[in-house]
Design a protein around this motif. Structure first.
Motif, PDB file in Angstrom:
ATOM      1  N   ILE A  57      34.594  27.535  40.486  1.00  0.00           N
ATOM      2  CA  ILE A  57      33.784  27.648  39.270  1.00  0.00           C
ATOM      3  C   ILE A  57      34.494  27.014  38.073  1.00  0.00           C
ATOM      4  CG2 ILE A  57      34.605  29.913  38.455  1.00  0.00           C
ATOM      5  CD1 ILE A  57      31.558  30.584  38.017  1.00  0.00           C
ATOM      6  N   LEU A  58      35.802  26.843  38.149  1.00  0.00           N
ATOM      7  CA  LEU A  58      36.524  26.115  37.092  1.00  0.00           C
ATOM      8  C   LEU A  58      36.037  24.665  37.004  1.00  0.00           C
ATOM      9  CD1 LEU A  58      40.162  27.401  37.657  1.00  0.00           C
ATOM     10  CD2 LEU A  58      38.962  27.456  35.459  1.00  0.00           C
ATOM     11  N   ILE A  59      35.773  24.062  38.155  1.00  0.00           N
ATOM     12  CA  ILE A  59      35.285  22.670  38.192  1.00  0.00           C
ATOM     13  C   ILE A  59      33.839  22.615  37.701  1.00  0.00           C
ATOM     14  CG2 ILE A  59      34.800  20.679  39.688  1.00  0.00           C
ATOM     15  CD1 ILE A  59      37.737  21.102  39.719  1.00  0.00           C
ATOM     16  N   ASP A  60      32.991  23.504  38.235  1.00  0.00           N
ATOM     17  CA  ASP A  60      31.560  23.458  37.894  1.00  0.00           C
ATOM     18  C   ASP A  60      31.284  23.817  36.435  1.00  0.00           C
ATOM     19  OD1 ASP A  60      30.836  22.622  40.396  1.00  0.00           O
ATOM     20  OD2 ASP A  60      30.267  24.603  41.137  1.00  0.00           O
ATOM     21  N   SER A  61      32.141  24.657  35.839  1.00  0.00           N
ATOM     22  CA  SER A  61      31.894  25.096  34.459  1.00  0.00           C
ATOM     23  C   SER A  61      32.594  24.208  33.430  1.00  0.00           C
ATOM     24  CB  SER A  61      32.376  26.540  34.269  1.00  0.00           C
ATOM     25  OG  SER A  61      33.795  26.606  34.389  1.00  0.00           O
ATOM     26  N   GLY A  62      33.759  23.655  33.798  1.00  0.00           N
ATOM     27  CA  GLY A  62      34.547  22.887  32.834  1.00  0.00           C
ATOM     28  C   GLY A  62      35.455  23.760  31.986  1.00  0.00           C
ATOM     29  N   ALA A  63      35.653  25.041  32.384  1.00  0.00           N
ATOM     30  CA  ALA A  63      36.530  25.949  31.627  1.00  0.00           C
ATOM     31  C   ALA A  63      37.989  25.548  31.789  1.00  0.00           C
ATOM     32  CB  ALA A  63      36.312  27.383  32.105  1.00  0.00           C
ATOM     33  N   ASP A  64      38.845  26.127  30.930  1.00  0.00           N
ATOM     34  CA  ASP A  64      40.259  25.746  30.906  1.00  0.00           C
ATOM     35  C   ASP A  64      41.136  26.606  31.812  1.00  0.00           C
ATOM     36  OD1 ASP A  64      40.501  23.717  28.470  1.00  0.00           O
ATOM     37  OD2 ASP A  64      39.017  25.250  27.987  1.00  0.00           O
ATOM     38  N   ILE A  65      40.828  27.877  31.934  1.00  0.00           N
ATOM     39  CA  ILE A  65      41.656  28.774  32.748  1.00  0.00           C
ATOM     40  C   ILE A  65      40.788  29.941  33.191  1.00  0.00           C
ATOM     41  CG2 ILE A  65      42.517  30.170  30.805  1.00  0.00           C
ATOM     42  CD1 ILE A  65      45.313  30.117  32.211  1.00  0.00           C
ATOM     43  N   LEU A  66      41.126  30.517  34.328  1.00  0.00           N
ATOM     44  CA  LEU A  66      40.345  31.632  34.891  1.00  0.00           C
ATOM     45  C   LEU A  66      41.286  32.803  35.159  1.00  0.00           C
ATOM     46  CD1 LEU A  66      37.758  31.353  37.792  1.00  0.00           C
ATOM     47  CD2 LEU A  66      39.578  33.040  37.947  1.00  0.00           C
ATOM     48  N   ILE A  67      40.848  33.993  34.764  1.00  0.00           N
ATOM     49  CA  ILE A  67      41.587  35.222  35.083  1.00  0.00           C
ATOM     50  C   ILE A  67      40.792  35.951  36.153  1.00  0.00           C
ATOM     51  CG2 ILE A  67      42.211  37.508  34.195  1.00  0.00           C
ATOM     52  CD1 ILE A  67      42.866  36.069  31.525  1.00  0.00           C
ATOM     53  N   TYR A  68      41.451  36.235  37.268  1.00  0.00           N
ATOM     54  CA  TYR A  68      40.729  36.940  38.336  1.00  0.00           C
ATOM     55  C   TYR A  68      41.203  38.388  38.430  1.00  0.00           C
ATOM     56  CZ  TYR A  68      44.782  36.026  41.486  1.00  0.00           C
ATOM     57  OH  TYR A  68      46.020  35.967  42.078  1.00  0.00           O
ATOM     58  N   GLY A  69      40.390  39.215  39.075  1.00  0.00           N
ATOM     59  CA  GLY A  69      40.738  40.626  39.194  1.00  0.00           C
ATOM     60  C   GLY A  69      40.596  41.358  37.873  1.00  0.00           C
ATOM     61  N   MET A  70      41.255  42.511  37.788  1.00  0.00           N
ATOM     62  CA  MET A  70      41.193  43.313  36.572  1.00  0.00           C
ATOM     63  C   MET A  70      42.110  42.663  35.533  1.00  0.00           C
ATOM     64  SD  MET A  70      39.036  45.333  37.791  1.00  0.00           S
ATOM     65  CE  MET A  70      38.813  46.753  36.730  1.00  0.00           C
ATOM     66  N   GLY A  71      41.533  42.298  34.384  1.00  0.00           N
ATOM     67  CA  GLY A  71      42.185  41.296  33.534  1.00  0.00           C
ATOM     68  C   GLY A  71      43.080  41.760  32.414  1.00  0.00           C
ATOM     69  N   GLU A  72      43.370  43.069  32.296  1.00  0.00           N
ATOM     70  CA  GLU A  72      44.119  43.523  31.116  1.00  0.00           C
ATOM     71  C   GLU A  72      45.474  42.836  30.961  1.00  0.00           C
ATOM     72  OE1 GLU A  72      42.119  47.587  32.357  1.00  0.00           O
ATOM     73  OE2 GLU A  72      42.758  45.763  33.381  1.00  0.00           O
ATOM     74  N   LYS A  73      46.270  42.803  32.022  1.00  0.00           N
ATOM     75  CA  LYS A  73      47.625  42.250  31.896  1.00  0.00           C
ATOM     76  C   LYS A  73      47.625  40.730  31.696  1.00  0.00           C
ATOM     77  CE  LYS A  73      51.041  44.217  34.238  1.00  0.00           C
ATOM     78  NZ  LYS A  73      51.842  44.864  35.315  1.00  0.00           N
ATOM     79  N   PRO A  74      46.875  39.965  32.514  1.00  0.00           N
ATOM     80  CA  PRO A  74      46.910  38.508  32.285  1.00  0.00           C
ATOM     81  C   PRO A  74      46.342  38.073  30.941  1.00  0.00           C
ATOM     82  CG  PRO A  74      45.409  39.081  34.110  1.00  0.00           C
ATOM     83  CD  PRO A  74      46.168  40.314  33.752  1.00  0.00           C
ATOM     84  N   ILE A  75      45.290  38.750  30.438  1.00  0.00           N
ATOM     85  CA  ILE A  75      44.712  38.313  29.161  1.00  0.00           C
ATOM     86  C   ILE A  75      45.680  38.603  28.017  1.00  0.00           C
ATOM     87  CG2 ILE A  75      43.422  40.430  28.531  1.00  0.00           C
ATOM     88  CD1 ILE A  75      41.945  36.932  28.199  1.00  0.00           C
ATOM     89  N   ALA A  76      46.379  39.734  28.096  1.00  0.00           N
ATOM     90  CA  ALA A  76      47.352  40.054  27.039  1.00  0.00           C
ATOM     91  C   ALA A  76      48.515  39.057  27.054  1.00  0.00           C
ATOM     92  CB  ALA A  76      47.863  41.485  27.228  1.00  0.00           C
ATOM     93  N   LYS A  77      48.990  38.727  28.239  1.00  0.00           N
ATOM     94  CA  LYS A  77      50.092  37.767  28.373  1.00  0.00           C
ATOM     95  C   LYS A  77      49.667  36.381  27.874  1.00  0.00           C
ATOM     96  CE  LYS A  77      53.980  36.087  30.333  1.00  0.00           C
ATOM     97  NZ  LYS A  77      55.239  36.134  29.583  1.00  0.00           N
ATOM     98  N   LEU A  78      48.443  35.980  28.223  1.00  0.00           N
ATOM     99  CA  LEU A  78      47.926  34.682  27.785  1.00  0.00           C
ATOM    100  C   LEU A  78      47.896  34.609  26.259  1.00  0.00           C
ATOM    101  CD1 LEU A  78      46.499  31.957  28.573  1.00  0.00           C
ATOM    102  CD2 LEU A  78      44.345  33.196  28.350  1.00  0.00           C
ATOM    103  N   CYS A  79      47.411  35.673  25.626  1.00  0.00           N
ATOM    104  CA  CYS A  79      47.324  35.673  24.162  1.00  0.00           C
ATOM    105  C   CYS A  79      48.709  35.614  23.517  1.00  0.00           C
ATOM    106  CB  CYS A  79      46.578  36.913  23.684  1.00  0.00           C
ATOM    107  SG  CYS A  79      44.814  36.804  24.000  1.00  0.00           S
ATOM    108  N   ARG A  80      49.665  36.329  24.103  1.00  0.00           N
ATOM    109  CA  ARG A  80      51.019  36.309  23.534  1.00  0.00           C
ATOM    110  C   ARG A  80      51.595  34.900  23.578  1.00  0.00           C
ATOM    111  NH1 ARG A  80      52.442  41.141  27.163  1.00  0.00           N
ATOM    112  NH2 ARG A  80      51.223  42.775  26.165  1.00  0.00           N
ATOM    113  N   GLU A  81      51.381  34.215  24.707  1.00  0.00           N
ATOM    114  CA  GLU A  81      51.934  32.856  24.830  1.00  0.00           C
ATOM    115  C   GLU A  81      51.231  31.891  23.870  1.00  0.00           C
ATOM    116  OE1 GLU A  81      52.768  31.305  28.665  1.00  0.00           O
ATOM    117  OE2 GLU A  81      53.743  33.142  29.360  1.00  0.00           O
TER     118      GLU A  81
END
Length: 608
Positions: free
Chosen positions: A164-188
Motif C-alpha cells: 500500500i506504500l506503493i499504491d498510495s504514494g505515502a512516505d512511511i507506514l507504521i504497522y501494528g499498535m502504533g504508540e511506540k513507533p509514532i512517538a519515536k518518529l516524532c522525536r526524530e
C-alpha cells in the motif's frame, strides 16, 4: 460526571484550533471513522499519544473526498506530517459482505450512514494530500495499512496488489499498535532528521530505490520473492506469507525486504511487546470517552457497543488462521495493571446514563489476561504463530487466578451491579489439564464463576466448524473440546438453576472445507439441538493464512494444494447447510446430498 469543554477534545476545525490559541498544528490526522475520544478508537489513541509528547494535534474525521476538498485544506499544512488513520475496521470489510454486496450501514459513522468514507481511504486520502501538499510527509497507520504493508491478495478486486506504500504514494507506514513507533518518529523529526533518513525505527515500513538501500544488507535479512515473481507464480506468494507471519510473531524478528518495480519495500522488525506501564500510559491518557460534541443528537453504533466495556489486555496467542488480531497486535499478551483497569471502571460508573452493568471486561480474547511464557528464553526462540495449536505449549502459564482477581475487584466497586464477558472465551484453555494442580483449580473456579456471574443470558464461543480436518487448518481445537465445554456449561446451568444459552459461531467455505464437511456439521449441530444464528461465509482479508490459501490454492506452511470454494454457487452450496431446518432449503439439500452419495446424511437430517 465531569463537565467537558470543547477544548477537552482534540481540535477538528480551524475555530477549535484558535480556541486553543495555536498558530499552527504539528500533526493533522485524517480518520475514516467519526471522532470518538476513547481508547478503543485508534485515531484518538494516536492523537492523545502525540499530545502527551507535547505536540499540537488535530483530527479531521471522515473528510469529504468528493467535493472541492475543503476538508483537506481547512487546517493548512502541519509542521511535521499528515497521519492517515483509516478506521478501526478494514474499509472493505466495513463496506461489503462476503458476497461482495454493498452494506447499507457503517457502525463507525453518525446514525450509521454508509457513504461517509471511500473504499481504501488510506489510498484516497494520501493521494489527495500528496496532490495538495506534495512536500509534506504522509504517515500511514491503522489496520488497513498494517495488513497491506507487502504484496497482498485483495478479495474485492480479486487480484494481487503491491504494498500500500506503493499504491498510495505515502512516505512511511507504521504497522501494528502504533504508540511506540509514532512517538519515536516524532522525536526524530523534532530533532531535525529528514524523514528520508529515518530508516531504523522498529515497526515501520518504507520504500527506497534499489540503489538507495539504507545500511546495506544485514546478516539476518529476509528477502521475499518479488511482487512480479508472485504475480507469475502463486506458490511463491504462499511461500512469502510464512516468513511474514512468523516474523510478525517473533520476539526477535528479522528485517523483511521485497522488490517491486525498481524499488524495495523494507519492513523493520516489530518492537518487543509493550510493558504493563507503557500500556497503562496509553489507556490512562485524558480521554473524554465520548464522541466529539459535533455529533450531538446522533447515534454512533460502534460507540454504543463499547461505551460500557473495558479492554484489559492486548494481543492473542490463539493464532487462528483466518484472524488478523495476532498479525496486528502480536501473539504476546500485554496486560494492564489492576489499578489502571479499576480507574477506567470508575470513570464508567460516573457516567450519567450508566445503569450498573458493564457490557464487557475482556480483550481480543476473554480469558488470556496475564498469560504468557513461564520461561521467557523459550519464547525468544519461538516462531510458532499459536501458543495453543496444535496443542497448548507446556511453557504457557494458563493461570486464571489474576483474571478472577480482576472480576472480583471490579464487582466490588460501588455502582457495579454486574460485569458481563462479551469477548469470545477460549474454551480450549478451560479444558487444558496443566501439570500444576493449583492452575487446574483456578480453571475450574474460573469456569464456574464465568457461567454463574458473568453471562448475560447467552455466552458466545467460536468452535467455527465440526470437522477436525477443517479445524486443524483453522488452527482451532477439536470439536470434541466444544462438546466437552457444552456438557460443563449445561451441568453448571442445571446446578445453578439457570437457563442460559451457549451461542456458537461457525464459518462456511473456509479453505479445506467441502460440502460434505458442511453436511456433517448440519447433522452434528442438529443432534446438539442448535438452530444456528451466528454464522458467516469466509471472507478473505489481507495477511491471514486462510486468505493466502484461498488465493494461491496452497497451504503456506506445507505448500500442499488445498481446496477452497470460490464461486457463488459453491459458496451457497456450503452455506445452505447452516439452515437445514428451514423449509426453503430442504429440497436443495436433499438433492445435493444425493449427488454426493450421502443418503445416510439425508436420513439423519430429515428422517427416512
Amino acid at each position: 460526571m465531569k463537565e467537558y469543554r470543547l477544548t477537552d477534545w482534540l481540535p477538528t476545525t480551524k475555530k477549535e484550533v484558535e480556541l486553543r490559541g495555536w498558530n499552527e498544528v504539528d500533526v493533522i490526522l485524517f480518520s475514516g471513522d467519526a471522532y470518538i475520544d476513547h481508547p478503543s478508537f485508534g485515531a484518538a489513541v494516536i492523537g492523545r499519544i502525540l499530545e502527551a509528547e507535547g505536540l499540537k494535534v488535530a483530527i479531521i474525521p471522515q473528510p469529504n473526498w468528493r467535493d472541492d476538498l475543503r476538508d483537506f485544506k481547512k487546517l493548512g499544512r502541519p509542521r511535521l506530517f499528515f497521519g492517515i488513520a483509516p478506521g478501526c475496521m478494514d474499509s472493505m470489510v466495513n463496506h461489503y459482505t462476503a458476497n461482495r454486496r454493498l452494506r447499507s450501514d457503517d457502525a463507525y459513522t453518525p446514525d450509521g450512514r454508509a457513504d461517509m468514507r471511500p473504499d481504501y481511504p488510506t489510498i484516497v486520502y494520501t493521494q489527495i494530500l500528496k496532490k495538495l501538499y506534495p512536500d509534506v510527509p504522509v504517515v500511514l497507520g491503522g489496520i488497513e495499512a498494517s495488513m497491506r504493508r507487502l504484496t497482498h491478495y485483495d478479495y474485492w478486486q480479486d487480484k494481487l496488489h503491491k504494498s500500500i506504500l506503493i499504491d498510495s504514494g505515502a512516505d512511511i507506514l507504521i504497522y501494528g499498535m502504533g504508540e511506540k513507533p509514532i512517538a519515536k518518529l516524532c522525536r526524530e523529526m523534532q530533532e531535525g532528521i529528514s524523514l528520508h533518513k529515518i530508516t531504523t525505527i522498529p515497526q515501520t515500513a518504507f520504500v527506497r530505490k534499489k540503489n538507495e538501500m539504507p545500511e546495506g544488507k544485514k546478516e539476518d535479512d529476509i528477502f521475499l520473492h518479488s511482487h512480479e515473481e508472485c504475480l507469475k507464480d502463486k506458490k511463491k506468494q504462499a511461500e512469502n506469507f510464512r516468513h511474514i507471519e512468523e516474523e510478525s510473531n517473533k520476539m526477535e524478528a528479522s528485517r523483511i525486504l521485497q522488490a517491486v518495480d525498481d524499488k524495495v519495500v523494507v519492513v523493520n522488525p516489530p518492537y518487543p511487546p509493550m510493558t504493563e506501564a507503557e500500556l497503562d500510559r496509553s489507556f490512562d491518557l485524558p480521554y473524554t470517552r465520548l464522541p466529539h460534541p459535533k455529533y450531538k443528537g446522533k447515534r454512533i453504533p460502534a460507540f454504543d457497543m463499547i461505551k460500557f466495556s473495558v479492554n484489559i489486555h492486548r494481543g492473542c496467542f490463539g493464532g487462528c488462521a483466518f484472524c488478523t488480531i495476532s498479525a496486528h497486535q502480536g501473539k504476546f499478551i500485554v496486560s494492564r495493571s489492576k489499578d489502571s483497569i479499576l480507574k477506567e471502571v470508575k470513570q464508567i460508573v460516573d457516567q450519567p446514563d450508566f445503569k450498573g452493568y458493564l457490557s464487557d471486561l475482556g480483550g481480543p480474547s476473554a480469558n488470556m489476561y496475564r498469560m504468557g511464557g513461564k520461561d521467557i528464553k523459550f519464547c525468544r526462540k519461538c516462531k510458532r504463530p499459536s501458543c495453543i495449536h496444535p496443542k497448548v505449549c507446556p511453557n504457557l502459564n494458563t493461570n486464571h487466578r489474576p483474571l478472577l482477581d480482576i472480576y472480583h475487584s471490579v464487582d466490588a466497586i460501588k455502582g457495579i451491579k454486574k460485569s458481563f464477558i462479551g469477548s469470545g472465551v477460549r474454551y480450549d484453555l478451560l479444558q487444558y489439564d496443566s501439570k500444576d494442580p493449583e492452575i487446574n483449580r483456578s480453571t475450574v473456579e474460573y469456569t464456574r464463576e464465568l457461567i454463574a456471574k458473568h453471562v448475560s443470558g447467552r455466552l458466545k464461543v467460536a468452535p467455527e466448524h465440526t470437522s477436525d480436518k477443517v479445524l486443524n487448518f483453522m488452527r482451532k481445537p477439536s470439536f470434541s473440546q466444544f462438546q466437552q465445554f457444552k456438557r460443563t456449561f449445561d451441568k453448571l446451568n442445571k446446578e445453578l438453576n439457570m437457563k442460559q444459552q451457549l451461542i456458537p459461531y461457525f464459518i462456511s467455505s473456509h479453505p479445506g472445507c467441502k460440502e460434505e464437511d458442511m453436511a456433517e456439521l448440519a447433522v452434528i449441530t442438529k443432534n446438539l439441538d442448535f438452530h444456528l444464528e451466528q454464522v458467516q461465509d469466509f471472507t478473505p482479508t489481507p495477511m491471514t493464512v486462510s486468505t493466502e490459501a484461498y488465493y494461491t490454492g496452497y497451504h503456506p506452511y506445507t505448500l500442499e494444494p488445498i481446496f477452497t470454494a470460490h464461486n457463488p454457487k459453491e459458496k451457497l452450496a456450503q452455506r445452505q447447510f447452516f439452515f437445514w431446518y428451514q423449509r426453503e432449503y430442504k429440497n436443495q439439500i436433499i438433492n445435493e446430498l444425493r449427488k454426493l452419495g450421502r443418503k445416510d446424511l439425508i436420513d439423519k437430517l430429515y428422517g427416512k
